[in-house]
Scaffold this motif. Sequence first.
Motif, short mmCIF file in Angstrom:
data_model
loop_
_atom_site.label_atom_id
_atom_site.label_comp_id
_atom_site.label_asym_id
_atom_site.label_seq_id
_atom_site.Cartn_x
_atom_site.Cartn_y
_atom_site.Cartn_z
N ALA A 260 39.98 -4.76 -36.92
CA ALA A 260 39.60 -6.16 -37.12
C ALA A 260 40.34 -7.08 -36.16
O ALA A 260 39.77 -8.05 -35.66
N ALA A 261 41.61 -6.78 -35.91
CA ALA A 261 42.39 -7.59 -34.97
C ALA A 261 41.85 -7.44 -33.55
O ALA A 261 41.79 -8.43 -32.80
N LEU A 262 41.43 -6.25 -33.18
CA LEU A 262 40.85 -6.04 -31.85
C LEU A 262 39.53 -6.80 -31.71
O LEU A 262 39.27 -7.43 -30.69
N LEU A 263 38.68 -6.75 -32.74
CA LEU A 263 37.41 -7.46 -32.69
C LEU A 263 37.63 -8.96 -32.58
O LEU A 263 36.98 -9.65 -31.78
N ALA A 264 38.58 -9.48 -33.36
CA ALA A 264 38.87 -10.91 -33.32
C ALA A 264 39.37 -11.33 -31.94
O ALA A 264 38.99 -12.39 -31.43
N LYS A 265 40.20 -10.49 -31.33
CA LYS A 265 40.76 -10.85 -30.02
C LYS A 265 39.67 -10.88 -28.95
O LYS A 265 39.55 -11.87 -28.20
N TYR A 266 38.89 -9.83 -28.86
CA TYR A 266 37.97 -9.70 -27.73
C TYR A 266 36.63 -10.40 -27.96
O TYR A 266 35.78 -10.40 -27.06
N SER A 267 36.42 -11.00 -29.13
CA SER A 267 35.25 -11.86 -29.34
C SER A 267 35.63 -13.33 -29.27
O SER A 267 34.78 -14.20 -29.45
N ASP A 268 36.90 -13.62 -29.02
CA ASP A 268 37.39 -14.99 -28.91
C ASP A 268 37.10 -15.50 -27.50
O ASP A 268 37.61 -14.95 -26.52
N PRO A 269 36.28 -16.56 -27.34
CA PRO A 269 35.94 -17.03 -26.00
C PRO A 269 37.12 -17.60 -25.22
O PRO A 269 37.03 -17.76 -23.99
N LEU A 270 38.22 -17.91 -25.90
CA LEU A 270 39.40 -18.41 -25.19
C LEU A 270 40.34 -17.30 -24.77
O LEU A 270 41.38 -17.57 -24.18
N VAL A 271 40.00 -16.05 -25.07
CA VAL A 271 40.75 -14.90 -24.57
C VAL A 271 40.05 -14.40 -23.31
O VAL A 271 38.85 -14.12 -23.32
N TYR A 272 40.79 -14.30 -22.22
CA TYR A 272 40.21 -13.85 -20.95
C TYR A 272 40.07 -12.33 -20.98
O TYR A 272 41.04 -11.60 -21.22
N THR A 273 38.87 -11.84 -20.74
CA THR A 273 38.61 -10.40 -20.80
C THR A 273 38.14 -9.83 -19.47
O THR A 273 37.78 -8.65 -19.39
N GLY A 274 38.13 -10.64 -18.41
CA GLY A 274 37.69 -10.16 -17.11
C GLY A 274 38.78 -9.41 -16.37
O GLY A 274 39.92 -9.32 -16.83
N PRO A 275 38.45 -8.85 -15.20
CA PRO A 275 39.47 -8.17 -14.38
C PRO A 275 40.57 -9.16 -13.98
O PRO A 275 40.34 -10.35 -13.80
N ILE A 276 41.78 -8.64 -13.84
CA ILE A 276 42.92 -9.48 -13.51
C ILE A 276 42.74 -10.11 -12.13
O ILE A 276 42.23 -9.48 -11.20
N ARG A 277 43.13 -11.35 -11.99
CA ARG A 277 43.04 -12.04 -10.70
C ARG A 277 44.24 -11.64 -9.84
O ARG A 277 45.34 -11.43 -10.35
N VAL A 278 44.00 -11.55 -8.53
CA VAL A 278 45.00 -10.98 -7.63
C VAL A 278 46.33 -11.71 -7.72
O VAL A 278 47.39 -11.09 -7.85
N ARG A 279 46.31 -13.05 -7.64
CA ARG A 279 47.58 -13.80 -7.69
C ARG A 279 48.27 -13.60 -9.02
O ARG A 279 49.50 -13.44 -9.08
N THR A 280 47.51 -13.62 -10.10
CA THR A 280 48.10 -13.42 -11.43
C THR A 280 48.81 -12.07 -11.51
O THR A 280 49.94 -11.98 -11.99
N GLY A 281 48.13 -11.02 -11.04
CA GLY A 281 48.74 -9.69 -11.06
C GLY A 281 50.00 -9.61 -10.22
O GLY A 281 51.00 -9.01 -10.63
#
Length: 375
Positions: A260-281
């Motif tokens: 349930a915690a995983l579903l809540a996290k990855y369905s939250d539109p304010l959680v970034y789920t895309g590939p990491i950005r180069v500068r951020t990494g």
Amino acid sequence: MEAAAAMQVEELTSGASGRIIPVFRNLRRSILSYESFRKSLLLVHSFFVWILLLLPRRHRLSSTAPSPPSSPRAASSSDNLGCQWTTSLFVGVKRNALFCRSWFPFSGDLKGILIIIHGLNEHSGRYTHFAKQLISCHFGVYAMDWIGHGGSDGLHGYVPSLDHVVADTAAFLEKVKSEKPGVPCFLFGHSTGGAVVLKAASYPHIEEMLEGIILTSPALRVKPAHPIVGAVAPIFSMVVPRFQFKGANKRGIPVSRDPAALLAKYSDPLVYTGPIRVRTGHEILRISSYLMRNFQSITVPFFVLHGTADRVTDPLASQDLYNEAPSKFKDIKLYEGFLHDLLFEPEREEIAQDIIDWMEKRLTARYHENANDYW
């Protein structure tokens, strides 16, 4: 009910609004996919939750006292759990608008204040349940979204410099100290937020404002997915800093044993789920490397917590921090078989209680230190 409470987002900055609106523009294109359709329904549900939360809020804002200069817009409310919560905007060191929250009990003396710095790709609203457990023990709570995260300004998932996040954390701590003079303050950081808190607390002028820091699954000894990534990251972070590098992504690695915690996290539109950005990494690799070389500069009291089955950050690096840092007041707790998001594991309440117990132990020790100094 807990998920709805976590969605108490009253004022999103332009950066956060820009992250959500395009989702609805793409609904028609993505509706052919059942999985996309399911996710779209979750987003629509989240959107209407926000609308319902916003409508009563506007009525109450008319009676709210003027906000301080550092929080140009603020709103507050309460719930039936004896908690008063507030949202506001804080101007960061680069003049970016940062979305902030606070939770306080209605009555009683405060034992202390905990300032929450969330982890990479998430936001402070995910820590509402933790905050309510803290206020039930008479601790006040503040939290701040990084640049490019949650309700704050910036491209989603993009952090131009973690040193800016460190500076924003220090400035936010100073603001809290000015608003609550004389109340002991602690800093809490999760994952990369733990690295931010650890670096901030390594500066003497920040350490002297703190009673201690708490780190869950801190990002120490972070290694790229492939050695070549580490070699080219400095170059690419200068040339194409916003580029999303799929090869460095740890997508699919479980971070909680609670579905349930995983579903809540990855369905939250304010959680970034895309590939990491180069500068951020690159920034994560840089701050991690800096901290590993400078454990000897850590003298602040700290409590580090880590799951032994964490595959995102290294629990052995947390053990090294505990062994090598010269702090006189330090503790470590390793949770056998636990994963990365400790405060979202099934045992979250026990872990939160361990944090509360440590802060109370630290405050008791500080009281005796001051008494001995007096005599």
